[in-house]
Design a protein around this motif. Structure first.
Motif, PDB file in Angstrom:
ATOM      1  N   ALA A 283     -59.935 -32.578 -20.788  1.00 55.49           N
ATOM      2  CA  ALA A 283     -58.547 -32.435 -19.990  1.00 55.49           C
ATOM      3  C   ALA A 283     -57.449 -31.442 -19.512  1.00 55.49           C
ATOM      4  N   LEU A 284     -57.106 -31.212 -17.746  1.00 55.24           N
ATOM      5  CA  LEU A 284     -56.117 -29.798 -18.191  1.00 55.24           C
ATOM      6  C   LEU A 284     -54.439 -30.885 -18.328  1.00 55.24           C
ATOM      7  N   HIS A 285     -53.753 -30.202 -18.303  1.00 54.72           N
ATOM      8  CA  HIS A 285     -52.395 -31.045 -18.378  1.00 54.72           C
ATOM      9  C   HIS A 285     -51.287 -29.961 -17.924  1.00 54.72           C
ATOM     10  N   GLY A 286     -50.720 -29.813 -17.207  1.00 53.79           N
ATOM     11  CA  GLY A 286     -49.203 -29.663 -16.306  1.00 53.79           C
ATOM     12  C   GLY A 286     -48.012 -30.401 -16.856  1.00 53.79           C
ATOM     13  N   TRP A 287     -47.023 -29.531 -15.842  1.00 52.37           N
ATOM     14  CA  TRP A 287     -46.032 -28.814 -15.982  1.00 52.37           C
ATOM     15  C   TRP A 287     -45.081 -28.949 -14.614  1.00 52.37           C
ATOM     16  N   LYS A 288     -44.261 -29.467 -13.997  1.00 50.21           N
ATOM     17  CA  LYS A 288     -43.104 -28.874 -12.955  1.00 50.21           C
ATOM     18  C   LYS A 288     -42.601 -27.841 -13.441  1.00 50.21           C
ATOM     19  N   LEU A 289     -41.957 -26.642 -12.933  1.00 48.40           N
ATOM     20  CA  LEU A 289     -41.045 -26.277 -13.260  1.00 48.40           C
ATOM     21  C   LEU A 289     -39.623 -26.027 -12.606  1.00 48.40           C
ATOM     22  N   ASP A 290     -40.030 -26.738 -11.381  1.00 45.04           N
ATOM     23  CA  ASP A 290     -38.560 -26.493 -11.127  1.00 45.04           C
ATOM     24  C   ASP A 290     -37.746 -27.620 -10.182  1.00 45.04           C
ATOM     25  N   GLY A 291     -37.871 -28.455 -11.084  1.00 42.82           N
ATOM     26  CA  GLY A 291     -37.096 -29.623 -12.243  1.00 42.82           C
ATOM     27  C   GLY A 291     -35.527 -29.636 -12.531  1.00 42.82           C
ATOM     28  N   LYS A 292     -34.644 -30.660 -11.926  1.00 43.36           N
ATOM     29  CA  LYS A 292     -33.175 -29.865 -12.296  1.00 43.36           C
ATOM     30  C   LYS A 292     -33.046 -29.644 -13.762  1.00 43.36           C
ATOM     31  N   PRO A 293     -32.460 -29.009 -14.249  1.00 46.85           N
ATOM     32  CA  PRO A 293     -32.500 -28.866 -15.709  1.00 46.85           C
ATOM     33  C   PRO A 293     -31.923 -29.722 -16.217  1.00 46.85           C
TER      34      PRO A 293
ATOM     35  N   ASP B 204     -46.561 -18.984  -7.734  1.00 48.28           N
ATOM     36  CA  ASP B 204     -45.065 -18.935  -7.473  1.00 48.28           C
ATOM     37  C   ASP B 204     -44.790 -19.727  -9.078  1.00 48.28           C
ATOM     38  N   ASN B 205     -44.811 -20.292  -9.370  1.00 43.12           N
ATOM     39  CA  ASN B 205     -43.816 -20.150 -10.632  1.00 43.12           C
ATOM     40  C   ASN B 205     -43.220 -21.415 -10.569  1.00 43.12           C
ATOM     41  N   ARG B 206     -44.336 -22.484 -10.447  1.00 40.46           N
ATOM     42  CA  ARG B 206     -43.818 -23.552  -9.669  1.00 40.46           C
ATOM     43  C   ARG B 206     -44.329 -24.762 -11.145  1.00 40.46           C
ATOM     44  N   PHE B 207     -45.879 -24.367 -11.312  1.00 46.26           N
ATOM     45  CA  PHE B 207     -46.451 -24.862 -12.821  1.00 46.26           C
ATOM     46  C   PHE B 207     -46.424 -24.335 -13.641  1.00 46.26           C
ATOM     47  N   LEU B 208     -46.874 -25.267 -14.482  1.00 47.53           N
ATOM     48  CA  LEU B 208     -47.266 -24.498 -15.642  1.00 47.53           C
ATOM     49  C   LEU B 208     -48.368 -25.892 -16.080  1.00 47.53           C
TER      50      LEU B 208
ATOM     51  N   SER C 152     -30.942 -14.656 -26.780  1.00 49.05           N
ATOM     52  CA  SER C 152     -30.995 -15.653 -27.999  1.00 49.05           C
ATOM     53  C   SER C 152     -31.107 -17.558 -27.309  1.00 49.05           C
ATOM     54  N   ALA C 153     -31.110 -17.135 -26.399  1.00 50.00           N
ATOM     55  CA  ALA C 153     -31.433 -18.623 -25.493  1.00 50.00           C
ATOM     56  C   ALA C 153     -32.620 -19.804 -26.214  1.00 50.00           C
ATOM     57  N   PRO C 154     -32.460 -20.968 -26.861  1.00 53.61           N
ATOM     58  CA  PRO C 154     -33.607 -21.156 -27.558  1.00 53.61           C
ATOM     59  C   PRO C 154     -34.514 -21.354 -26.323  1.00 53.61           C
ATOM     60  N   ALA C 155     -35.944 -22.304 -27.272  1.00 53.61           N
ATOM     61  CA  ALA C 155     -37.582 -22.235 -26.217  1.00 53.61           C
ATOM     62  C   ALA C 155     -37.125 -23.067 -26.012  1.00 53.61           C
ATOM     63  N   MET C 156     -37.639 -23.765 -24.647  1.00 54.47           N
ATOM     64  CA  MET C 156     -37.872 -25.123 -23.654  1.00 54.47           C
ATOM     65  C   MET C 156     -39.008 -25.498 -24.485  1.00 54.47           C
ATOM     66  N   ASP C 157     -39.015 -26.778 -24.426  1.00 48.02           N
ATOM     67  CA  ASP C 157     -39.943 -27.222 -24.837  1.00 48.02           C
ATOM     68  C   ASP C 157     -40.913 -27.901 -24.090  1.00 48.02           C
ATOM     69  N   PHE C 158     -41.891 -28.139 -23.579  1.00 50.23           N
ATOM     70  CA  PHE C 158     -42.668 -29.543 -23.068  1.00 50.23           C
ATOM     71  C   PHE C 158     -43.596 -29.932 -23.612  1.00 50.23           C
ATOM     72  N   GLU C 159     -43.127 -30.537 -23.977  1.00 52.70           N
ATOM     73  CA  GLU C 159     -44.253 -31.570 -24.678  1.00 52.70           C
ATOM     74  C   GLU C 159     -45.577 -32.943 -24.559  1.00 52.70           C
TER      75      GLU C 159
ATOM     76  N   VAL D  22     -46.472 -26.963 -25.455  1.00 50.00           N
ATOM     77  CA  VAL D  22     -46.151 -25.638 -25.111  1.00 50.00           C
ATOM     78  C   VAL D  22     -44.848 -25.080 -25.194  1.00 50.00           C
ATOM     79  N   SER D  23     -44.254 -24.325 -25.361  1.00 53.08           N
ATOM     80  CA  SER D  23     -43.170 -23.427 -25.491  1.00 53.08           C
ATOM     81  C   SER D  23     -42.709 -22.610 -24.687  1.00 53.08           C
ATOM     82  N   LEU D  24     -41.431 -22.821 -24.049  1.00 51.37           N
ATOM     83  CA  LEU D  24     -41.121 -20.688 -22.979  1.00 51.37           C
ATOM     84  C   LEU D  24     -40.062 -20.597 -23.349  1.00 51.37           C
ATOM     85  N   THR D  25     -40.254 -19.514 -23.620  1.00 56.08           N
ATOM     86  CA  THR D  25     -38.683 -18.986 -24.568  1.00 56.08           C
ATOM     87  C   THR D  25     -38.953 -17.304 -23.647  1.00 56.08           C
ATOM     88  N   PHE D  26     -37.095 -16.664 -23.402  1.00 60.77           N
ATOM     89  CA  PHE D  26     -36.747 -15.489 -22.746  1.00 60.77           C
ATOM     90  C   PHE D  26     -37.786 -14.323 -23.316  1.00 60.77           C
TER      91      PHE D  26
END
Length: 329
Positions: free
Chosen positions: A186-196, A174-178, A154-161, A146-150
């Motif tokens: 299957a489903l796959h998920g990522w935590k979004l509240d980790g440290k940059p 609550d915006n904590r998970f994708l 002009s910030a580059p997209a964040m890639d969740f591979e 998944v690519s996450l972009t604002f």
């Protein structure tokens, strides 16, 4: 005792929704049927592929094989957001402040309420789109992640591979998970509240006998219900690591038919579950108590949606035998 008001549309229903309190059924043919003091039919597309309800719950945005992007209001007003084009619109999402995103091939376009357009290109075909619950941030599901972009800036997209094809994507309320649904079972998920800059935290949700086509968050995001098994598979997301190390609940278990659709109640911890034979159950998450909302019908349930108070449930089927259940009778 629940009462059912049936409507036979005689076409594959892709989406059953409420716009305000008006039941609306979007059909694969491109026609949309509104039940508002009578039956109103709107021909929006030459072949409908995707739809999404606006954040205010008052309109449905749709994309089709004709390349058009349309908006249908609860009052029946039709607005063309994008004229016919050569490419199919394969995914669509509605966002905050009236924003709409749609995908065609490897490009996603965001239309803002002030008329501004932004286009984002990916290396692979975009299969799913979702807006974050806060801020104008767009998730684009594709092959290998998944690519996450604002949308602004002009910030580059964040890639969740994660290897494999991802064909649906959604944020937790609550915006904590994708979370994505994959081409494999299957489903796959990522935590979004980790440290940059920190390591990405993954969540694997496997063991489904079939592809997951329907996903629904409970009203506070504590649970994620899913189709793809003979029961609704409901994952716990209340802890900081989501479902990792925890077994899901299995609700509405039936031996002879698969769950094809799920919709969590907007107020209670309750799930409406649609099956391959057209049956619809309501099951309470706390104690698995079941209530029959609709007996088996002509075809698999393809869509379920509650109205905002949670008293009415609209359902659509592959065979077009649709309707509205009043759970209070």
């Amino acid at each position: 005792m629940p009462t059912v008001a049936p409507i036979d549309i005689d076409d594959h229903c892709l989406t059953a929704v409420f716009l305000d309190d008006v039941p609306v059924f979007a059909l694969a043919s491109g026609e949309v049927v509104r039940l508002d003091h009578g039956t109103h039919r709107h021909t929006l597309h030459d072949g409908l592929l995707c739809s999404a309800v606006g954040w205010d719950g008052k309109s449905l945005v749709t994309g089709g094989e004709d390349g058009k992007v349309m908006r249908l209001g609860a009052d029946g007003s039709e607005t063309t957001l994008r004229a016919p084009a050569r490419k199919w619109v394969s995914a669509i999402a509605a966002g905050p402040q009236g924003a709409v995103a749609f995908a065609e091939g490897r490009a996603a376009t965001v239309l803002l309420a002030d008329g501004t357009e932004r286009t984002f290109e990916e290396a692979r075909t975009i299969e799913g789109l979702a807006f974050a619950p806060k801020g104008l941030r767009l998730a684009m599901a594709r092959y290998n992640g998944v690519s996450l972009t604002f949308v602004h800036g002009s910030a580059p997209a964040m890639d969740f591979e994660w290897k494999g094809a991802h064909n649906q994507v959604l944020f937790s309320p609550d915006n904590r998970f994708l979370v994505t649904a994959m081409q494999e079972n299957a489903l796959h998920g990522w935590k979004l509240d980790g440290k940059p800059g920190g390591e990405q935290r993954h969540m694997r949700m496997t063991g489904y006998p079939a592809k997951v086509k329907s996903l629904s968050w409970s009203n506070k995001g504590k649970w994620l219900a899913s189709s793809g098994a003979p029961s609704a598979i409901v994952w716990p997301f209340s802890g900081k690591d989501g479902p990792m190390g925890k077994a899901p609940l299995e609700l509405g278990q039936r031996a002879d038919t698969m769950v094809t659709c799920v919709a969590c109640h907007p107020v209670e911890d309750l799930v409406a579950i649609g099956f391959g034979d057209g049956m619809v159950l309501a099951v309470r998450i706390a104690d698995s108590k079941e209530a029959l909302l609709r007996r088996p019908g002509k075809g698999p349930i393809t869509s379920l949606a509650w109205n905002r108070p949670g008293r009415l449930l609209a359902f659509g089927s592959q065979a077009g035998d649709c309707g509205v259940v009043d759970i209070a009778g």
